[in-house]
Design a protein around this motif. Sequence first.
Motif, PDB file in Angstrom:
ATOM      1  N   LEU A 148      13.902   1.570  -0.421  1.00 34.88           N
ATOM      2  CA  LEU A 148      13.154   2.091  -1.749  1.00 34.88           C
ATOM      3  C   LEU A 148      11.852   1.754  -1.945  1.00 34.88           C
ATOM      4  O   LEU A 148      11.623   0.279  -1.714  1.00 34.88           O
ATOM      5  CB  LEU A 148      14.190   1.971  -2.803  1.00 34.88           C
ATOM      6  CG  LEU A 148      15.550   2.620  -2.758  1.00 34.88           C
ATOM      7  CD1 LEU A 148      16.407   2.280  -3.771  1.00 34.88           C
ATOM      8  CD2 LEU A 148      15.437   4.199  -2.382  1.00 34.88           C
ATOM      9  N   THR A 149      11.098   2.206  -2.696  1.00 35.56           N
ATOM     10  CA  THR A 149       9.712   1.807  -3.134  1.00 35.56           C
ATOM     11  C   THR A 149      10.055   0.531  -4.118  1.00 35.56           C
ATOM     12  O   THR A 149      10.820   0.674  -4.673  1.00 35.56           O
ATOM     13  CB  THR A 149       8.927   2.712  -3.553  1.00 35.56           C
ATOM     14  OG1 THR A 149       9.409   3.389  -4.747  1.00 35.56           O
ATOM     15  CG2 THR A 149       8.526   3.917  -2.453  1.00 35.56           C
ATOM     16  N   PRO A 150       9.079   0.043  -4.574  1.00 37.45           N
ATOM     17  CA  PRO A 150       9.364  -0.946  -5.820  1.00 37.45           C
ATOM     18  C   PRO A 150       9.708  -0.180  -6.898  1.00 37.45           C
ATOM     19  O   PRO A 150      10.577  -0.505  -7.793  1.00 37.45           O
ATOM     20  CB  PRO A 150       7.984  -1.705  -5.937  1.00 37.45           C
ATOM     21  CG  PRO A 150       7.526  -1.593  -4.575  1.00 37.45           C
ATOM     22  CD  PRO A 150       7.821  -0.372  -3.985  1.00 37.45           C
ATOM     23  N   ALA A 151       9.049   0.890  -7.303  1.00 35.98           N
ATOM     24  CA  ALA A 151       9.434   1.753  -8.374  1.00 35.98           C
ATOM     25  C   ALA A 151      10.858   2.578  -8.237  1.00 35.98           C
ATOM     26  O   ALA A 151      11.435   2.554  -9.427  1.00 35.98           O
ATOM     27  CB  ALA A 151       8.335   2.852  -8.569  1.00 35.98           C
ATOM     28  N   GLU A 152      11.185   2.869  -7.175  1.00 40.03           N
ATOM     29  CA  GLU A 152      12.422   3.601  -6.878  1.00 40.03           C
ATOM     30  C   GLU A 152      13.588   2.209  -7.275  1.00 40.03           C
ATOM     31  O   GLU A 152      14.703   2.280  -7.622  1.00 40.03           O
ATOM     32  CB  GLU A 152      12.707   4.218  -5.604  1.00 40.03           C
ATOM     33  CG  GLU A 152      11.993   5.281  -5.529  1.00 40.03           C
ATOM     34  CD  GLU A 152      11.769   5.803  -3.939  1.00 40.03           C
ATOM     35  OE1 GLU A 152      11.758   6.943  -3.974  1.00 40.03           O
ATOM     36  OE2 GLU A 152      11.909   4.896  -3.221  1.00 40.03           O
ATOM     37  N   LEU A 153      13.260   1.054  -6.766  1.00 33.53           N
ATOM     38  CA  LEU A 153      14.144  -0.213  -7.031  1.00 33.53           C
ATOM     39  C   LEU A 153      14.313  -0.400  -8.583  1.00 33.53           C
ATOM     40  O   LEU A 153      15.528  -0.514  -8.862  1.00 33.53           O
ATOM     41  CB  LEU A 153      13.666  -1.427  -6.286  1.00 33.53           C
ATOM     42  CG  LEU A 153      14.303  -2.466  -6.602  1.00 33.53           C
ATOM     43  CD1 LEU A 153      15.524  -2.645  -5.669  1.00 33.53           C
ATOM     44  CD2 LEU A 153      13.497  -3.871  -6.272  1.00 33.53           C
ATOM     45  N   ALA A 154      13.066  -0.211  -9.103  1.00 38.96           N
ATOM     46  CA  ALA A 154      13.067  -0.833 -10.642  1.00 38.96           C
ATOM     47  C   ALA A 154      13.828   0.119 -11.530  1.00 38.96           C
ATOM     48  O   ALA A 154      14.534  -0.116 -12.501  1.00 38.96           O
ATOM     49  CB  ALA A 154      11.902  -1.107 -10.868  1.00 38.96           C
ATOM     50  N   ALA A 155      13.760   1.555 -11.181  1.00 39.80           N
ATOM     51  CA  ALA A 155      14.222   2.654 -12.054  1.00 39.80           C
ATOM     52  C   ALA A 155      15.720   2.533 -12.380  1.00 39.80           C
ATOM     53  O   ALA A 155      15.806   2.627 -13.688  1.00 39.80           O
ATOM     54  CB  ALA A 155      13.901   3.863 -11.347  1.00 39.80           C
ATOM     55  N   PRO A 156      16.712   2.468 -11.625  1.00 41.12           N
ATOM     56  CA  PRO A 156      17.939   2.314 -11.974  1.00 41.12           C
ATOM     57  C   PRO A 156      18.148   1.244 -12.981  1.00 41.12           C
ATOM     58  O   PRO A 156      19.267   1.232 -13.696  1.00 41.12           O
ATOM     59  CB  PRO A 156      18.838   2.136 -10.558  1.00 41.12           C
ATOM     60  CG  PRO A 156      17.949   2.576  -9.718  1.00 41.12           C
ATOM     61  CD  PRO A 156      16.474   2.085 -10.014  1.00 41.12           C
ATOM     62  N   ALA A 157      17.396  -0.059 -12.894  1.00 44.31           N
ATOM     63  CA  ALA A 157      17.642  -1.146 -13.691  1.00 44.31           C
ATOM     64  C   ALA A 157      16.913  -0.973 -15.020  1.00 44.31           C
ATOM     65  O   ALA A 157      17.047  -2.043 -15.771  1.00 44.31           O
ATOM     66  CB  ALA A 157      17.379  -2.356 -13.026  1.00 44.31           C
ATOM     67  N   GLY A 158      16.123  -0.011 -15.234  1.00 44.00           N
ATOM     68  CA  GLY A 158      15.372   0.020 -16.250  1.00 44.00           C
ATOM     69  C   GLY A 158      14.220  -1.083 -16.405  1.00 44.00           C
ATOM     70  O   GLY A 158      13.940  -1.518 -17.551  1.00 44.00           O
ATOM     71  N   SER A 159      13.798  -1.363 -15.334  1.00 43.19           N
ATOM     72  CA  SER A 159      12.923  -2.824 -14.870  1.00 43.19           C
ATOM     73  C   SER A 159      11.385  -2.179 -14.543  1.00 43.19           C
ATOM     74  O   SER A 159      11.284  -1.156 -14.286  1.00 43.19           O
ATOM     75  CB  SER A 159      13.497  -3.588 -13.935  1.00 43.19           C
ATOM     76  OG  SER A 159      14.778  -3.841 -14.281  1.00 43.19           O
ATOM     77  N   ALA A 160      10.637  -3.160 -14.920  1.00 42.15           N
ATOM     78  CA  ALA A 160       9.240  -2.837 -14.293  1.00 42.15           C
ATOM     79  C   ALA A 160       9.183  -3.430 -12.786  1.00 42.15           C
ATOM     80  O   ALA A 160      10.127  -4.338 -12.349  1.00 42.15           O
ATOM     81  CB  ALA A 160       8.243  -3.841 -14.785  1.00 42.15           C
ATOM     82  N   ALA A 161       8.290  -3.111 -12.053  1.00 40.19           N
ATOM     83  CA  ALA A 161       8.166  -3.700 -10.443  1.00 40.19           C
ATOM     84  C   ALA A 161       6.550  -3.829 -10.196  1.00 40.19           C
ATOM     85  O   ALA A 161       5.821  -3.346 -10.839  1.00 40.19           O
ATOM     86  CB  ALA A 161       8.719  -2.692  -9.551  1.00 40.19           C
ATOM     87  N   GLY A 162       6.422  -4.856  -9.419  1.00 41.52           N
ATOM     88  CA  GLY A 162       4.920  -5.048  -9.189  1.00 41.52           C
ATOM     89  C   GLY A 162       5.155  -5.477  -7.741  1.00 41.52           C
ATOM     90  O   GLY A 162       6.313  -5.743  -6.990  1.00 41.52           O
ATOM     91  N   GLU A 163       4.058  -5.414  -6.819  1.00 40.96           N
ATOM     92  CA  GLU A 163       3.913  -5.432  -5.470  1.00 40.96           C
ATOM     93  C   GLU A 163       3.483  -6.840  -5.194  1.00 40.96           C
ATOM     94  O   GLU A 163       2.620  -7.569  -5.547  1.00 40.96           O
ATOM     95  CB  GLU A 163       3.044  -4.207  -4.906  1.00 40.96           C
ATOM     96  CG  GLU A 163       3.188  -4.495  -3.191  1.00 40.96           C
ATOM     97  CD  GLU A 163       2.143  -3.412  -2.686  1.00 40.96           C
ATOM     98  OE1 GLU A 163       2.423  -3.291  -1.424  1.00 40.96           O
ATOM     99  OE2 GLU A 163       1.367  -2.963  -3.395  1.00 40.96           O
ATOM    100  N   VAL A 164       4.063  -7.564  -3.879  1.00 41.78           N
ATOM    101  CA  VAL A 164       3.507  -8.744  -3.196  1.00 41.78           C
ATOM    102  C   VAL A 164       3.141  -8.344  -1.557  1.00 41.78           C
ATOM    103  O   VAL A 164       4.064  -7.734  -1.014  1.00 41.78           O
ATOM    104  CB  VAL A 164       4.799  -9.874  -3.223  1.00 41.78           C
ATOM    105  CG1 VAL A 164       4.177 -10.940  -2.297  1.00 41.78           C
ATOM    106  CG2 VAL A 164       5.141 -10.392  -4.514  1.00 41.78           C
ATOM    107  N   VAL A 165       1.797  -8.447  -1.586  1.00 40.79           N
ATOM    108  CA  VAL A 165       1.271  -7.982  -0.417  1.00 40.79           C
ATOM    109  C   VAL A 165       1.226  -9.095   0.704  1.00 40.79           C
ATOM    110  O   VAL A 165       0.867 -10.188   0.522  1.00 40.79           O
ATOM    111  CB  VAL A 165      -0.248  -7.471  -0.440  1.00 40.79           C
ATOM    112  CG1 VAL A 165      -1.000  -6.990   0.746  1.00 40.79           C
ATOM    113  CG2 VAL A 165      -0.078  -6.434  -1.548  1.00 40.79           C
ATOM    114  N   ARG A 166       1.983  -8.313   1.847  1.00 41.50           N
ATOM    115  CA  ARG A 166       2.136  -9.561   3.037  1.00 41.50           C
ATOM    116  C   ARG A 166       0.783  -9.806   3.776  1.00 41.50           C
ATOM    117  O   ARG A 166       0.502  -8.618   4.469  1.00 41.50           O
ATOM    118  CB  ARG A 166       3.333  -9.162   4.008  1.00 41.50           C
ATOM    119  CG  ARG A 166       3.800 -10.281   4.851  1.00 41.50           C
ATOM    120  CD  ARG A 166       4.965  -9.973   5.475  1.00 41.50           C
ATOM    121  NE  ARG A 166       6.208  -9.967   4.850  1.00 41.50           N
ATOM    122  CZ  ARG A 166       7.576 -10.339   5.298  1.00 41.50           C
ATOM    123  NH1 ARG A 166       7.517 -10.222   6.512  1.00 41.50           N
ATOM    124  NH2 ARG A 166       8.516 -10.079   4.694  1.00 41.50           N
TER     125      ARG A 166
END
Length: 391
Positions: free
Chosen positions: A126-144
Amino acid sequence: MTLDNGRSRGGAASMTGAAMLEDVRLVDHHCHSVVRGPLDRAGFELLATEACQAAPPGCTTLDSQLGFAVRRWCAPLLGLAPHAPADDYLAERARLGPAEVNRRLLSAANVATFLVDTGFRAGELLTPAELAAPAGSAAGEVVRLEAVAERVAEGGASAAGFAAAYADALAAATASAHAVKSVLAYRHGLAIAPEPPSAAEVRAAAGRWLRRGPGAALARLDDPVLLRHLLWAGVERGLPVQIHTGFGDSDLDLAGSDPALLTGFLRAVQGRGTPIMLLHCYPYHRQAGYLAQVFPHVYLDVGLAVNHVGARATAVIAESLELAPFHKVLYSSDAFGLPELHVLGAELFRRGLTEVLGGWVAAGSWSAPDAERVAWMIGAGNAERVYGLRG
């Protein structure tokens, strides 16, 4: 008392189970997302271990601290009794389906913000946004850092133009990111020359790498000169630089992942003002605690290990707090693939930290207000400060 996050807490009487952090929404400063589709038993078991192959016939990877922790803490979230047999757990998981399992488990982790490494097997997750949505959370990216370089190579960069192309690509990739990450430990090991390579060295190394041609060889950057160049490019970018240290899967040489091997590099970058985040660290978490004490820009976590040591998480958390200043320790899960790992990271961290700090309060070594303040710092406040998440 009132913590910096505005929540009123009750002092020593609340220090049972996970109570000290029950009202604190954690910041998971390093994790991965979860798989998109359903999993059969074999797929689930491979995501519940750092091994790269199945257990021998008649055995299961779930006969482990992590497997037992899943059955204890995740089974009730799926409507089963604690310690439900693995067969029952996996059957109910399959019956509910991925969307419902993700909703129940990710929301139970009570994480305010996920900082998600998107550089590994991203197409399966899942994308970060898709991961966060079920939890009602925010998400940010860490770039490798290595993933950006591999995309630059695939785009046809020349040896002479690699450094400039990489700088441009990294700037674009991190325009809205919260951090960068290096997997130097996997690709070479942490024993590197501390200074940045020269332009001529980078050009020659890029030529050697690019001459491998397209395909798997080019897709995996393992040249030590280029890896060092990428690490310094991350430092120059100014975002916190996360570095994998300690144990991981069998692609890693554990002896080469000791964060103490980075001492020269840490000295060299100290004046740059870039936070260096030592990820995971186990079994070298005491070395990491020393580095966090003596270098003002070094931080650590014991994510990943907390999940895998399960019932022994309290001991690992206690050891991580022996030397490190408390404003230098952060929470992470390093969960990958399974929402269960997000639950375990949070639950075992909450319980372990509460047990450690509550024990010090009970012994008279700490005050209850100090214990609750430090718990909030490690669970959320330090990450909010270092990654600029406040406001």
